[in-house]
Motif scaffolding. Structure first.
Motif, mmCIF file in Angstrom:
data_model
loop_
_atom_site.group_PDB
_atom_site.id
_atom_site.type_symbol
_atom_site.label_atom_id
_atom_site.label_comp_id
_atom_site.label_asym_id
_atom_site.label_seq_id
_atom_site.Cartn_x
_atom_site.Cartn_y
_atom_site.Cartn_z
ATOM 1 N N PRO A 135 0.816 -1.220 0.000
ATOM 2 C CA PRO A 135 0.000 0.000 0.000
ATOM 3 C C PRO A 135 0.852 1.274 0.000
ATOM 4 O O PRO A 135 2.049 1.241 0.278
ATOM 5 C CB PRO A 135 -0.781 -0.109 1.309
ATOM 6 C CG PRO A 135 0.154 -0.839 2.216
ATOM 7 C CD PRO A 135 0.854 -1.842 1.328
ATOM 8 N N THR A 136 0.207 2.384 -0.266
ATOM 9 C CA THR A 136 0.858 3.682 -0.168
ATOM 10 C C THR A 136 0.855 4.112 1.295
ATOM 11 O O THR A 136 -0.171 4.035 1.962
ATOM 12 C CB THR A 136 0.097 4.727 -1.018
ATOM 13 O OG1 THR A 136 0.035 4.242 -2.359
ATOM 14 C CG2 THR A 136 0.778 6.068 -0.968
ATOM 15 N N LEU A 137 1.999 4.563 1.782
ATOM 16 C CA LEU A 137 2.134 4.953 3.183
ATOM 17 C C LEU A 137 2.649 6.384 3.280
ATOM 18 O O LEU A 137 3.113 6.952 2.297
ATOM 19 C CB LEU A 137 3.109 4.015 3.903
ATOM 20 C CG LEU A 137 2.789 2.526 3.881
ATOM 21 C CD1 LEU A 137 3.906 1.742 4.541
ATOM 22 C CD2 LEU A 137 1.473 2.242 4.573
ATOM 23 N N ILE A 138 2.605 6.922 4.481
ATOM 24 C CA ILE A 138 3.222 8.223 4.711
ATOM 25 C C ILE A 138 4.692 8.002 5.042
ATOM 26 O O ILE A 138 5.116 6.892 5.362
ATOM 27 C CB ILE A 138 2.497 9.005 5.828
ATOM 28 C CG1 ILE A 138 2.535 8.238 7.149
ATOM 29 C CG2 ILE A 138 1.078 9.328 5.424
ATOM 30 C CD1 ILE A 138 1.965 9.004 8.318
ATOM 31 N N ASN A 139 5.483 9.057 4.986
ATOM 32 C CA ASN A 139 6.928 8.953 5.191
ATOM 33 C C ASN A 139 7.249 8.334 6.563
ATOM 34 O O ASN A 139 6.670 8.726 7.578
ATOM 35 C CB ASN A 139 7.575 10.336 5.059
ATOM 36 C CG ASN A 139 9.077 10.251 4.955
ATOM 37 O OD1 ASN A 139 9.625 9.259 4.468
ATOM 38 N ND2 ASN A 139 9.765 11.280 5.403
ATOM 39 N N ASN A 140 8.143 7.364 6.570
ATOM 40 C CA ASN A 140 8.629 6.635 7.754
ATOM 41 C C ASN A 140 7.570 5.764 8.435
ATOM 42 O O ASN A 140 7.788 5.292 9.543
ATOM 43 C CB ASN A 140 9.264 7.579 8.773
ATOM 44 C CG ASN A 140 10.586 8.102 8.282
ATOM 45 O OD1 ASN A 140 11.336 7.390 7.612
ATOM 46 N ND2 ASN A 140 10.881 9.350 8.597
ATOM 47 N N GLU A 141 6.438 5.531 7.801
ATOM 48 C CA GLU A 141 5.453 4.609 8.355
ATOM 49 C C GLU A 141 5.922 3.181 8.094
ATOM 50 O O GLU A 141 6.575 2.893 7.095
ATOM 51 C CB GLU A 141 4.092 4.840 7.709
ATOM 52 C CG GLU A 141 2.993 4.027 8.350
ATOM 53 C CD GLU A 141 1.621 4.316 7.758
ATOM 54 O OE1 GLU A 141 0.641 3.825 8.329
ATOM 55 O OE2 GLU A 141 1.538 5.011 6.737
ATOM 56 N N ARG A 142 5.555 2.286 9.003
ATOM 57 C CA ARG A 142 6.006 0.895 8.895
ATOM 58 C C ARG A 142 4.813 -0.046 8.768
ATOM 59 O O ARG A 142 3.741 0.221 9.295
ATOM 60 C CB ARG A 142 6.842 0.537 10.111
ATOM 61 C CG ARG A 142 8.189 1.230 10.117
ATOM 62 C CD ARG A 142 8.953 0.958 11.388
ATOM 63 N NE ARG A 142 10.320 1.402 11.283
ATOM 64 C CZ ARG A 142 10.726 2.653 11.464
ATOM 65 N NH1 ARG A 142 9.861 3.601 11.730
ATOM 66 N NH2 ARG A 142 12.008 2.957 11.375
ATOM 67 N N ILE A 143 5.068 -1.158 8.091
ATOM 68 C CA ILE A 143 4.088 -2.236 8.010
ATOM 69 C C ILE A 143 4.789 -3.563 8.252
ATOM 70 O O ILE A 143 5.985 -3.720 7.998
ATOM 71 C CB ILE A 143 3.333 -2.285 6.657
ATOM 72 C CG1 ILE A 143 4.302 -2.445 5.489
ATOM 73 C CG2 ILE A 143 2.431 -1.099 6.487
ATOM 74 C CD1 ILE A 143 3.604 -2.717 4.169
ATOM 75 N N ILE A 144 4.012 -4.499 8.749
ATOM 76 C CA ILE A 144 4.498 -5.854 9.006
ATOM 77 C C ILE A 144 4.054 -6.711 7.824
ATOM 78 O O ILE A 144 2.871 -6.758 7.491
ATOM 79 C CB ILE A 144 3.896 -6.414 10.303
ATOM 80 C CG1 ILE A 144 4.205 -5.495 11.471
ATOM 81 C CG2 ILE A 144 4.375 -7.831 10.563
ATOM 82 C CD1 ILE A 144 3.264 -5.664 12.628
ATOM 83 N N LEU A 145 5.006 -7.373 7.207
ATOM 84 C CA LEU A 145 4.718 -8.255 6.081
ATOM 85 C C LEU A 145 4.921 -9.695 6.541
ATOM 86 O O LEU A 145 6.003 -10.061 6.992
ATOM 87 C CB LEU A 145 5.639 -7.936 4.910
ATOM 88 C CG LEU A 145 5.521 -8.816 3.678
ATOM 89 C CD1 LEU A 145 4.123 -8.726 3.077
ATOM 90 C CD2 LEU A 145 6.562 -8.423 2.650
ATOM 91 N N VAL A 146 3.861 -10.482 6.449
ATOM 92 C CA VAL A 146 3.928 -11.905 6.811
ATOM 93 C C VAL A 146 3.713 -12.715 5.546
ATOM 94 O O VAL A 146 2.710 -12.552 4.850
ATOM 95 C CB VAL A 146 2.866 -12.263 7.874
ATOM 96 C CG1 VAL A 146 2.857 -13.766 8.138
ATOM 97 C CG2 VAL A 146 3.118 -11.504 9.159
ATOM 98 N N GLU A 147 4.668 -13.580 5.257
ATOM 99 C CA GLU A 147 4.574 -14.467 4.099
ATOM 100 C C GLU A 147 4.700 -15.906 4.581
ATOM 101 O O GLU A 147 5.555 -16.211 5.410
ATOM 102 C CB GLU A 147 5.680 -14.161 3.102
ATOM 103 C CG GLU A 147 5.592 -12.759 2.531
ATOM 104 C CD GLU A 147 6.839 -12.386 1.770
ATOM 105 O OE1 GLU A 147 6.823 -12.527 0.539
ATOM 106 O OE2 GLU A 147 7.814 -11.975 2.427
ATOM 107 N N THR A 148 3.843 -16.754 4.059
ATOM 108 C CA THR A 148 3.908 -18.171 4.404
ATOM 109 C C THR A 148 3.956 -18.995 3.127
ATOM 110 O O THR A 148 3.513 -18.548 2.069
ATOM 111 C CB THR A 148 2.685 -18.607 5.241
ATOM 112 O OG1 THR A 148 1.510 -18.465 4.454
ATOM 113 C CG2 THR A 148 2.568 -17.796 6.514
ATOM 114 N N ALA A 149 4.465 -20.182 3.262
ATOM 115 C CA ALA A 149 4.481 -21.143 2.158
ATOM 116 C C ALA A 149 4.241 -22.529 2.749
ATOM 117 O O ALA A 149 4.808 -22.867 3.791
ATOM 118 C CB ALA A 149 5.817 -21.100 1.424
#
Length: 185
Positions: A135-149
């Motif tokens: 997604p588009t975020l504001i400057n220095n915003e963080r997101i948690i990305l979880v990937e599974t297989a």
């Protein structure tokens, strides 16, 4: 004599005794294959849905953390994934990455990336491939990305090949501006 042979043939063709047995012998394999195919495709969709719900659960769990994530936490998160998805350790992989949006350079960068199972850590050069997915975020915003297989092997051979079910879920941290990694636990 010709008349009696012709009448016997005509009688044989009009006789319907035993046709249900012949029809059943012809149609039973088709019905069994159709049932096996429906079961196999339903099971594949179910496995995909369970994997996605499990990834969302882990992502939500991590997003609510106010304490640091530790190696033991990651190991236990993978155990939760295995329990919820019904997979064994050799069939699953989990990668959790904290991404930060750099608004000045218009790109994501990796704060930290940790994994359990046969999946590589996510590096800054790999994140460029995810630009259309994030997604588009504001400057220095963080997101948690979880990937599974997880490996999926169909129960019956009906045209569906074995495959790896992959999920991709991102969530914003809820109670803290970022999630911290503590390698020492």
């Amino acid at each position: 004599m010709k008349l009696s042979l012709l009448s016997k043939i005509r009688g044989f063709l009009q006789d319907t005794k035993g046709t249900a047995s012949v029809e059943a012998a012809i149609i039973f394999p088709v019905v069994f294959w159709a049932y096996a195919a429906m079961f196999t495709y339903f099971e594949a969709y179910r496995a995909q849905a369970v994997a996605e719900k499990t990834a969302y659960t882990i992502s939500d769990m991590i997003s609510r953390e106010t304490l640091a994530i530790t190696p033991q936490y990651m190991t236990n998160a993978r155990k939760i994934y295995m329990d919820l998805s019904g997979q064994s350790p050799g069939e699953t992989a989990l990668r959790v990455t904290l991404l930060r949006w750099d608004g000045n350079n218009n790109k994501f960068s990796v704060d930290w990336s940790k994994r359990r199972g046969d999946i590589p850590k996510l590096r800054n050069r790999d994140v460029n491939e995810y630009d259309d997915l994030l997604p588009t975020l504001i400057n220095n915003e963080r997101i948690i990305l979880v990937e599974t297989a997880s490996d999926y092997d169909p129960a019956f051979s009906v045209g569906l090949a074995p495959r790896v079910i992959e999920t991709f879920v991102y969530t914003r941290p809820r109670y803290a501006p970022q999630i911290v990694w503590d390698a020492n636990g």
